[in-house]
Design an enzyme around this catalytic site. Structure first.
Site, mmCIF file in Angstrom:
data_model
loop_
_atom_site.group_PDB
_atom_site.id
_atom_site.type_symbol
_atom_site.label_atom_id
_atom_site.label_comp_id
_atom_site.label_asym_id
_atom_site.label_seq_id
_atom_site.Cartn_x
_atom_site.Cartn_y
_atom_site.Cartn_z
ATOM 1 N N THR A 6 -40.759 -180.004 114.870
ATOM 2 C CA THR A 6 -40.061 -180.916 113.963
ATOM 3 C C THR A 6 -38.648 -180.435 113.698
ATOM 4 O OG1 THR A 6 -42.174 -181.445 112.902
ATOM 5 C CG2 THR A 6 -40.174 -182.115 111.747
ATOM 6 N N LYS A 49 -50.271 -182.568 108.044
ATOM 7 C CA LYS A 49 -50.139 -181.195 107.543
ATOM 8 C C LYS A 49 -50.502 -181.061 106.058
ATOM 9 C CE LYS A 49 -48.626 -180.096 111.580
ATOM 10 N NZ LYS A 49 -47.269 -179.661 111.841
ATOM 11 N N ASP A 60 -37.059 -176.252 107.625
ATOM 12 C CA ASP A 60 -38.109 -175.734 108.500
ATOM 13 C C ASP A 60 -39.358 -176.590 108.357
ATOM 14 O OD1 ASP A 60 -39.325 -174.118 110.351
ATOM 15 O OD2 ASP A 60 -39.202 -172.277 109.163
ATOM 16 N N GLU A 100 -38.330 -166.261 109.197
ATOM 17 C CA GLU A 100 -38.364 -167.497 108.426
ATOM 18 C C GLU A 100 -38.430 -167.195 106.932
ATOM 19 O OE1 GLU A 100 -40.589 -170.499 111.609
ATOM 20 O OE2 GLU A 100 -41.761 -169.465 110.081
#
Length: 227
Positions: free
Chosen positions: A29, A123, A83, A105
């Site tokens: 994504t 998700k 993210d 991250e």
């Protein structure tokens, strides 16, 4: 599903302004976001925007699409980090790390003024750990001892093996990844802290109390969740 990912990636562009330093996440994504961001920069719709990548993948994509890249130690602050996530609960706690870039991250996203998460509706979970294991980056020499230690948490851990090479996945930091499945995660923040207290653990994929905004791609459009 790819259309949902593209939709949230385009929506995320609305949060980007001139003169911003942007944390660039890792994953499918976020790859769309980097592509679209590069297009705006190349068309001069955005100026003086710089990306701080969380992985080699993010760095290579940024260079490919024309997003100027800087290292973490070259910036005083990160305005926004963008993210994806592997799971998102109703309180915006996350599981991340399927791309094995969880340590950088977390470093970048904890430092960002705003952490923007991009996901599709698959998700969303009621409780972390329902679908995905918790990735744990570990020192290679300690992986077996840590896997045994995780039994105290009623967890079963497997060493993540590479799909296109012999042997385990090796992170960009030279470490291994354990994927730990927990019977139940009731307090993500407490578990995040406890896991990081195990000697040999570098970082784990629970991101508790960090996400500010989550954009969710659904068949009815992009929905926004805020803390």
């Amino acid at each position: 599903m790819e259309e949902l990912k593209r939709a949230v990636a385009k929506e995320a562009l609305k949060f980007i302004e001139d003169d911003m330093v942007v944390g660039l996440g890792t994953g499918s994504t976020t790859a769309y976001f980097i592509e679209y961001l590069g297009k705006l920069i190349m068309e001069e719709e955005l100026e003086d925007v710089y990306g701080v990548p969380t992985s080699y993948q993010a760095r290579l994509l940024a260079l490919e699409y024309g997003v100027p890249v800087v290292n973490l130690d070259e910036v005083d602050a990160i305005d926004i980090a963008v993210d994806g996530a592997d799971e998102v609960d109703p309180y915006l706690n996350l599981i991340k790390g399927r791309g094995a870039a969880l340590t950088m991250e977390k470093i970048i996203e904890y430092r960002a003024g705003t952490f923007l998460v991009l996901v599709d509706e698959s998700k969303l979970v009621e409780r972390l750990g329902q679908k995905m294991p918790v990735p744990i980056e570990v020192i290679p020499a300690a992986w077996r001892a840590i896997a045994e230690e995780l039994e105290v948490f009623n967890a079963t851990a497997e060493l993540r093996m590479a799909s296109k090479k012999d042997g385990p996945v090796v992170t960009e930091n030279g470490n291994f990844i354990l994927d730990a499945r927990f019977h139940r995660i009731d307090d993500p923040l407490d578990l995040e802290i406890e896991l990081n207290n195990i000697p040999g653990v570098v970082e784990n994929g629970i991101f508790a109390d960090i996400a500010d905004i989550v954009l969710v791609g659904t068949r009815e459009g992009v929905k926004r969740m805020e803390r």
